[in-house]
Design an enzyme around this catalytic site. Structure first.
Site, PDB file in Angstrom:
ATOM      1  N   ASP A   1       0.899  -1.161   0.000  1.00 32.67           N
ATOM      2  CA  ASP A   1       0.000   0.000   0.000  1.00 32.67           C
ATOM      3  C   ASP A   1       0.935   1.207   0.000  1.00 32.67           C
ATOM      4  O   ASP A   1       1.535   1.514   1.033  1.00 32.67           O
ATOM      5  CB  ASP A   1      -0.883   0.015   1.254  1.00 32.67           C
ATOM      6  CG  ASP A   1      -1.869   1.180   1.250  1.00 32.67           C
ATOM      7  OD1 ASP A   1      -2.958   1.048   1.814  1.00 32.67           O
ATOM      8  OD2 ASP A   1      -1.537   2.244   0.678  1.00 32.67           O
ATOM      9  N   HIS A   2       1.059   1.868  -1.106  1.00 37.76           N
ATOM     10  CA  HIS A   2       2.130   2.862  -1.214  1.00 37.76           C
ATOM     11  C   HIS A   2       1.939   4.047  -0.285  1.00 37.76           C
ATOM     12  O   HIS A   2       2.880   4.768  -0.007  1.00 37.76           O
ATOM     13  CB  HIS A   2       2.326   3.307  -2.678  1.00 37.76           C
ATOM     14  CG  HIS A   2       1.250   4.204  -3.190  1.00 37.76           C
ATOM     15  ND1 HIS A   2       0.130   3.743  -3.833  1.00 37.76           N
ATOM     16  CD2 HIS A   2       1.118   5.544  -3.145  1.00 37.76           C
ATOM     17  CE1 HIS A   2      -0.634   4.772  -4.165  1.00 37.76           C
ATOM     18  NE2 HIS A   2      -0.072   5.863  -3.760  1.00 37.76           N
TER      19      HIS A   2
ATOM     20  N   HIS B   1      -5.961   2.621   1.583  1.00 34.51           N
ATOM     21  CA  HIS B   1      -5.160   3.746   2.085  1.00 34.51           C
ATOM     22  C   HIS B   1      -5.743   4.355   3.353  1.00 34.51           C
ATOM     23  O   HIS B   1      -5.036   4.539   4.347  1.00 34.51           O
ATOM     24  CB  HIS B   1      -5.043   4.848   1.039  1.00 34.51           C
ATOM     25  CG  HIS B   1      -4.468   4.406  -0.269  1.00 34.51           C
ATOM     26  ND1 HIS B   1      -3.477   3.455  -0.374  1.00 34.51           N
ATOM     27  CD2 HIS B   1      -4.750   4.793  -1.537  1.00 34.51           C
ATOM     28  CE1 HIS B   1      -3.179   3.278  -1.644  1.00 34.51           C
ATOM     29  NE2 HIS B   1      -3.930   4.066  -2.373  1.00 34.51           N
TER      30      HIS B   1
END
Lengths: 383, 514
Positions: free
Chosen positions: B201-202, B264
């Site tokens: 999950d960047h 996110h």
């Protein structure tokens, strides 16, 4: 003032006492917002993350230093107190000038500004400088002293300024006798425990240390770290062969010894001026040689290569070297005489701004540096 | 965050200057012809090499259907790095050294033949470049290929080889709902152990998201206030100014709840709400995050209309530029009911957070791009300054994730003068003006952490499934019902539909204008 332009300095004003200086600083902040052209005023942000005292003797160096200070404050905004001792000035000279250094940020939407107080002193007013500097420091922020001169550890001015600082930045590059200088520095640091110290020369060693350490992050090579028995550190002599090994070479050797737990046994200087050090760990003896190579003047005092050999089965060698043009590092391993994969790394540009900036990022005691210094001091005492 | 380095290397110990270098390994990128490889992965890997953080033998194998040679792949990746690396064009010497480790296989990811070729190439790289059997498999393909690739890796014996370590990075979305996420987790678990799996999950790679933990747990003054006694509510916002552009086909299957909130925002939510971990190792941190999810009050079907809002943008303008309605975008059904905006009210039933609402929202085509966490504190219990009562707003601490990354605290200050007039002021810290060092790009951080074996910044299986368990009933309800007010229900360039404001107003609150 033009928005978006870099490093705007405002007209300095001459003042000589603290109240005047603080008043001028306040006026400067008002001036920054009021003198903007156009109807839309961009917000001006005062940012201070530290106090930075810079001791920079000699008017002649100030011009270049101005650029260095501007670059440093871009990344380490704070209150800068710049001390200049003017040898040709009247002995009773004591002047102060206040300047704002502003940098655009966020696409020009904001100006980030910090303050510089330039203090010029003559021979007789130097004594009063520390108390003036003390009064100028912004409270609740770390204070770093950058002694931009040959470190005179016994000088009262240095001692007094260092005692007002949380962190002192020196450069052992300039030690005339590197081993003696490092020995004295070690003693000084041990007797001033409330202050932490940085050595820009140690910072210059970071890529060497990083590349050497990286060899042994590889699982297959890690065991060789504990079987090293021969280290050769080559440095540039310049055109003359009788130059002493530079502080950097000593520090690198000492870093290996102190981190790997090697006990110092003996030191000897050979006829060719190379230094031979002997260490011991358990039954294993480790020979470290600091060896000079004739080079041109530009490579004098720089490191050329480090070779670490391990007496194991199969034997191994780990080599870090800088190319002749000094733009790249090359690393390679030789296992049983066969060279395995090598790597090329770019050499970072070691300007003053880069080196001092790196120290300002860390601010605090560097135990590995202190341990390396302690090892050099033991060697110095035995020589 | 601490790495999980198992080798003893005294030359690295305790040094603040020297960063850990990843062991030599091969990163195999499935879907290497895609955008993510060009824009993010290769530039990130090159930047790691440029920062001396990769071993000499580090190698990359691009795996995709398109036919090309190693040399063509290297040239293409050079162009990508020159174009998309945040540090500018590649340094020639560093690139030449790095490019020696780039290889390419063209094969069908569903076919066993490609994996035999891959296996041979990996063995060759091990011999020639000393990568010692260490592998990272990066799935940068459409989700429909995850299952087949994982199965083929298992069948080819590449998932758990005899020497070295193997890890697999899986891009989001990790499933479309609870059932598909559970099914995918089962497929993965059939081939890989959980400690080999890195669900990316960047957002978690962003320095400012990581700073949430540092902010909370390294400062003694905030944690005593971080609870129901002092906090009125928390708003977590991820607003995008962009519209769906040409990704309508993908977005129709996703929607804001799946695309942003399930991953996110829930990750950020757990970081804000978690208890202090017992240590900074990855499992301790992920355990605490998972405990937050375990304590989230499930949303009943009959409550959904009150606590969840969906929206879809119509025509409008963003930043002065006209924006067409979502339903008019390429690849979008003209009668689509896919939400481009979602807002959610959550409660955490534990001692710290009982009765403190967390409001999460995300949307496309909003006035500006901003991601932040706003902690609104309770008002002062007794109003001393009666005349100024209506000038006082509650204190708000804002953790800004992007842009203008930093932290601000809003509080009241007296204006100079005889009367007591109070004005709100902001105490501000910005990363960009306070620190010299450029923050690493999220993918650089995440890729290096995976190579170092540190899973702190990756989603764990249980957290993913709990996130889907929370969201899936809402997705089902929305799929089977029509929106309260017909779509589109907000104009592009505004902060979302009226229904979202009403949700807040029912609670006597309002959304922040970020």
């Amino acid at each position: 003032m033009e928005l978006g332009s870099e490093n705007q300095n405002y007209s300095p004003s001459k003042v000589v006492d603290i109240k005047s200086i603080e008043r001028e600083l306040k006026n400067l902040w008002k001036q920054l917002t009021e003198e903007q052209e156009g109807e839309i005023k961009q917000p001006v942000t005062r940012v201070t993350v530290l106090n930075l005292i810079i001791y920079a003797p000699g008017e002649t160096t100030y011009g270049r230093l101005n650029e260095t200070v501007a670059e440093l404050t871009k990344h380490h905004p704070g209150r800068v107190v710049l001390i200049v001792i003017e040898p040709d000035a009247a002995p009773t000279t004591l002047d102060a000038q206040v300047t704002a250094i502003c940098h655009p940020t966020s696409g020009g939407r904001k100006q980030v500004c910090c303050e510089e107080v330039l203090v010029s002193a003559g021979a007789e007013t130097v004594k009063g400088l520390p108390s003036l500097v003390d009064a100028l420091l912004t409270p609740d922020l770390p204070t770093a002293l950058w002694w931009r001169d040959l470190p005179r550890l016994d000088a009262p001015l240095f001692n007094r300024l260092a005692s007002s600082s949380d962190h002192v930045i020196l450069d052992s590059l300039y030690f005339e006798d590197p081993v003696k200088g490092l020995f004295q520095l070690d003693r000084f640091i041990k007797s001033n425990r409330h202050t932490s110290f940085s050595d820009l020369n140690w910072g210059r060693l970071t890529p060497w240390r990083s590349l050497i350490a990286a060899f042994f992050d590889v699982r297959d090579f890690n065991p060789y770290l504990f079987k090293l028995n021969d280290i050769a550190i080559e440095y540039g002599l310049g055109p003359r062969s009788d130059q002493a090994a530079p502080a950097r070479a000593w520090l690198l050797a000492a870093w290996l010894a102190s981190n790997l737990g090697w006990e110092f046994v003996a030191a000897a200087r050979a006829e060719d001026h190379s230094e031979r050090l002997l260490f011991q760990k358990g039954d294993r003896k480790i020979a470290v040689e600091l060896r000079g190579q004739i080079t041109d003047e530009t490579r004098k005092g720089t490191l050329i290569s480090v070779k670490l050999s391990a007496d194991a089965d199969p034997p191994a060698k780990f080599i870090v070297s800088k190319t002749e043009d000094r733009h790249r590092f090359e690393t390679r391993e030789e296992i049983a005489g066969v060279t395995s994969i090598g790597k090329v790394d770019r050499v970072d540009e070691f300007t003053e701004v880069y080196l001092v900036g790196a120290e300002l990022e860390l601010l605090g005691r560097d135990f590995h540096y202190e341990q390396a210094l302690d090892t050099v001091a033991k060697i110095a005492a035995a020589r | 965050m601490s790495g999980t380095i198992t080798l003893e290397n005294p030359l690295q110990e305790g040094s603040r200057r020297i960063e850990w270098v990843a062991e030599p390994c091969v990163v195999v990128i499935f879907g290497a012809s895609g955008d993510l490889t060009k824009r993010k992965l290769l530039p990130a890997l090159y930047n790691l090499a440029d920062q001396h953080l990769l071993s000499p033998g580090f190698s990359v194998v691009g795996f995709a259907r398109t036919e090309k040679s190693h040399e063509v792949f290297r040239d293409e990746m050079r162009e990508s790095v020159d174009r998309f690396s945040e540090t500018g064009p590649a340094n020639k010497d560093v690139w030449d050294s790095f490019a020696q480790g780039l290889f390419y296989i063209s094969a069908d990811p569903r076919s066993a033949e490609g994996y035999a070729k891959l296996s041979d190439l990996l063995a060759q790289i091990d011999r020639e470049r000393g990568t010692a059997g260490n592998r990272v498999f990066y799935l940068s393909t459409p989700p429909s290929l995850y299952g087949p690739i994982i199965a083929q890796l298992g069948a080819a014996g590449l998932a758990k080889p005899a020497t070295g370590w193997t890890r697999i990075i899986i891009e989001k979305p990790f499933g479309k709902d609870l059932d598909t996420a559970v099914a995918l987790n089962k497929e993965v678990a059939a081939v890989f152990d959980e400690e080999q799996v890195y669900r990316i999950d960047h957002y978690l790679g962003k320095e400012t998201v990581q700073n949430i933990m540092v902010h909370r747990f390294s400062n003694g003054i905030f944690e005593p206030l971080w609870n129901r006694q002092y906090i009125d509510h928390i708003q977590i916002t991820a607003a995008e100014a962009v519209s769906v552009e040409d990704r309508g086909g993908y977005y129709e299957e996703a929607g804001a709840l799946r695309d942003m909130i399930q991953n996110h925002l829930l990750q950020v939510f757990t970081l804000v709400a978690m208890e202090p971990p017992v240590s900074m190792d990855s499992e301790s941190i992920r355990d605490e995050k998972n405990k937050v999810m375990m304590a989230v009050r499930p949303i009943k079907i009959e409550e959904i209309d009150r606590v969840a809002v969906r929206g879809q943008y119509g025509a409008g303008s963003v930043g002065g530029k006209p924006v067409i309605a979502y339903r008019s975008a390429k690849g979008v059904n003209p009668e689509s009911n896919t939400e481009t905006y979602a807002a959610l009210k959550l409660y955490i039933d534990n001692w710290r957070w009982a009765d403190v609402p967390f409001y999460l929202r995300s949307g496309k085509s909003m006035p500006r791009r901003v991601s932040e966490v706003a902690i609104q504190f309770k008002r002062a219990p007794h109003m001393l300054f009666k005349g100024a009562a209506n000038q006082l707003e509650p204190n708000v601490m804002v953790l800004r994730i992007q842009p203008d990354e930093g932290i601000s605290l809003k509080f009241g200050a007296k204006q100079p003068g005889q009367a007591v007039r109070i004005r709100q002021v902001n105490m501000d810290f910005e990363y960009g003006t306070s620190f010299a060092r450029k923050s690493p790009e999220a993918y650089e951080r995440l890729l290096l952490d995976c190579m170092l074996g540190d899973a702190t910044l990756f989603a764990r299986r249980d957290m993913v499934e709990r996130g889907w368990a929370l969201i899936t009933p809402i997705l089902e309800y929305w799929k089977n019902t029509k929106p309260i007010n017909p779509f589109p229900n907000y104009e592009a360039g505004t902060w979302g539909p009226r229904e979202a404001d009403e949700m807040m107003e029912r609670d006597g609150r309002r959304w922040r204008r970020p």
